[in-house]
Write an enzyme that holds these catalytic residues in place. Structure first.
Site, short mmCIF file in Angstrom:
data_model
loop_
_atom_site.label_atom_id
_atom_site.label_comp_id
_atom_site.label_asym_id
_atom_site.label_seq_id
_atom_site.Cartn_x
_atom_site.Cartn_y
_atom_site.Cartn_z
N CYS A 61 7.44 1.75 11.94
CA CYS A 61 8.21 0.70 11.78
C CYS A 61 9.27 1.16 10.92
CB CYS A 61 7.81 -0.90 11.17
SG CYS A 61 6.70 -0.89 9.27
N ASP A 63 8.70 1.93 7.82
CA ASP A 63 8.56 1.28 6.14
C ASP A 63 7.73 2.17 4.64
OD1 ASP A 63 9.85 -1.66 6.70
OD2 ASP A 63 7.73 -2.30 7.30
N CYS A 135 -0.31 -1.14 8.76
CA CYS A 135 0.80 -1.77 7.22
C CYS A 135 -0.37 -1.33 6.11
CB CYS A 135 0.81 -3.24 7.60
SG CYS A 135 1.85 -4.14 8.81
FE1 FES Z 1 6.58 -2.48 8.50
FE2 FES Z 1 4.40 -3.87 8.07
S1 FES Z 1 5.80 -4.28 10.14
S2 FES Z 1 4.67 -2.63 7.28
#
Ligand code: FES
Length: 159
Positions: A61, A63, A135
């Site tokens: 993702c 992140d 995550c």
């Molecule tokens: Fe990216 Fe949870 S969807 S950290």
């Protein structure tokens, strides 16, 4: 708009009937750690004198997660574990719980902490939806990197 695989798309949002069967329920513990995250670094990280810093990114993702740790030089236990992320609610709750686990009861030994498994964090959280497992890995990888950073500065790093 509908494609031949029965997916409805609108912009970058995709819905598919198979997702409706997955559990989207978060445990009360997950919600508590999301709404009241423990050990999050709210001040400028330039002012925080960490013994080790670790950064991890989720290829799933995009992140990012950063973990800062302070180590007791005599006991080699984690005194403080601070973190910050662009991740979602599951990443926030998982890392919050992880930061509690490695600092509670006088702190976790760095050898134990470097071998911490995401499954141990999930157990303490009361689980996460399967789709959110990645995550919970973000914080745990950043923690491992921060310990390796500490070991590099003070001895040898584990690969
Ligand atoms: Fe990216 Fe949870 S969807 S950290």
């Amino acid at each position: 708009m509908e494609d031949k695989n029965n997916k409805q798309t609108k912009g970058d949002v995709v819905s598919n009937d198979k997702y409706k069967e997955e559990s989207w329920v978060y445990s009360g513990i997950v919600k508590d750690h999301f709404f009241n995250p423990r050990n999050i670094l709210l001040d400028s990280d330039a002012l925080y004198e960490a013994d080790g810093i670790g950064v991890a990114g989720s290829p799933a993702c995009g992140d990012m997660m950063t973990v800062w740790i302070k180590i007791n030089p005599e006991t080699k236990k984690i005194k403080e574990c601070k973190w910050r992320t662009f991740g979602c609610a599951s990443a926030i709750a998982s890392t919050s719980m992880m930061s509690v686990m490695v600092t509670e009861n006088g702190g976790m030994d760095i050898k134990e902490a470097i071998n911490l498994k995401p499954q141990q964090i999930l157990e303490r959280l009361g689980g996460l939806p399967d789709r959110k497992f990645h995550c919970s890995v973000l914080g745990h990888i950043a923690l491992r990197e921060s310990i390796n950073d500490y070991l590099k500065k003070n001895g040898s790093a584990k690969k």
